[in-house]
Write a protein that holds these residues in place. Structure first.
Motif, PDB file in Angstrom:
ATOM      1  N   GLN A 280       0.879  -1.220   0.005  1.00  0.00           N
ATOM      2  CA  GLN A 280      -0.038  -0.047   0.011  1.00  0.00           C
ATOM      3  C   GLN A 280       0.887   1.339  -0.028  1.00  0.00           C
TER       4      GLN A 280
ATOM      5  N   ALA B 162      -5.025   5.010   0.578  1.00  0.00           N
ATOM      6  CA  ALA B 162      -6.397   4.690  -0.046  1.00  0.00           C
ATOM      7  C   ALA B 162      -6.795   3.318   0.267  1.00  0.00           C
ATOM      8  N   THR B 163      -8.029   3.057   0.996  1.00  0.00           N
ATOM      9  CA  THR B 163      -7.866   1.635   1.296  1.00  0.00           C
ATOM     10  C   THR B 163      -8.204   0.845  -0.032  1.00  0.00           C
ATOM     11  N   VAL B 164      -8.344  -0.558   0.061  1.00  0.00           N
ATOM     12  CA  VAL B 164      -8.498  -1.468  -1.050  1.00  0.00           C
ATOM     13  C   VAL B 164      -9.735  -2.509  -0.450  1.00  0.00           C
TER      14      VAL B 164
ATOM     15  N   THR C 297     -11.954  -4.620   3.576  1.00  0.00           N
ATOM     16  CA  THR C 297     -11.367  -3.444   3.250  1.00  0.00           C
ATOM     17  C   THR C 297     -10.115  -3.113   4.032  1.00  0.00           C
TER      18      THR C 297
ATOM     19  N   THR D 148     -10.935  -6.575  -6.613  1.00  0.00           N
ATOM     20  CA  THR D 148     -10.393  -5.545  -5.781  1.00  0.00           C
ATOM     21  C   THR D 148     -11.170  -4.351  -6.248  1.00  0.00           C
TER      22      THR D 148
ATOM     23  N   SER E 148      -8.743   1.862  -6.290  1.00  0.00           N
ATOM     24  CA  SER E 148      -8.231   2.499  -4.986  1.00  0.00           C
ATOM     25  C   SER E 148      -7.149   3.381  -5.653  1.00  0.00           C
TER      26      SER E 148
ATOM     27  N   ASN F  82      -0.941   1.667  -5.145  1.00  0.00           N
ATOM     28  CA  ASN F  82      -1.258   0.342  -4.282  1.00  0.00           C
ATOM     29  C   ASN F  82      -1.162  -0.803  -5.071  1.00  0.00           C
TER      30      ASN F  82
END
Length: 161
Positions: A46, A50-52, A98, A130, A133, A137
């Motif tokens: 990462q 930003a989350t995935v 997440t 996924t 994002s 990442n």
């Protein structure tokens, strides 16, 4: 001496090659008809906060026909900072996971029992996706399949129906 031999007892299938997840993507589909259980191991580098979103989906064939989300929650483990150790920590059972937004290297492991799929309607294949994002990442994933229905030096392919 253990009689366990990884390539004879665990089928390893690349789900996602390492790549950026700016737009999100879907893995290859695999068939579970010849296996007792599957694990999906996702590794993330990462590089952006930003989350995935990682989601499990089911299909009626390895080409992902009739793809839809699984409906039964599965067991999930995560290590959200692999630089601190190698422990996977049990998460709440769910159909997706997440990541947090921390800029770290991560591992997420899903346990998929074929009985959790909509078998009555012909769903015996799984894949993952996924969510959108950030290009910084990087995600990668492997399917680890155990309990081949027929023991052999070369377990059956999971890439064919």
């Amino acid at each position: 001496m253990s009689k366990f031999t990884l390539p004879e007892q665990i089928k390893i299938v690349e789900a996602l090659a390492p790549a950026a997840d700016a737009a999100g993507r879907a893995s290859v589909g695999i068939s579970l008809k010849n296996y007792a259980k599957a694990w999906l191991l996702v590794t993330l580098t990462q590089g952006n906060a930003a989350t995935v979103l990682l989601s499990l989906l089911q299909a009626t064939n390895v080409a992902k026909a009739n793809g839809k989300a699984i409906t039964n929650a599965v067991r999930i483990w995560a290590n959200l900072d692999t630089s601190l150790g190698d422990s996977l920590v049990r998460q709440a059972d769910a159909i997706n996971f997440t990541t947090d937004a921390a800029v770290k290297n991560k591992q997420v492991l899903f346990e998929v029992d074929p009985a959790y799929l909509d078998i009555n309607n012909g769903f015996d294949c799984v894949y993952m996706s996924t969510g959108a994002s950030n290009a910084a990442n990087i995600t990668q994933a492997l399917w680890l399949l155990s309990g081949p229905r027929f023991a052999s030096a070369t377990p059956p392919s999971a890439l064919t129906d």
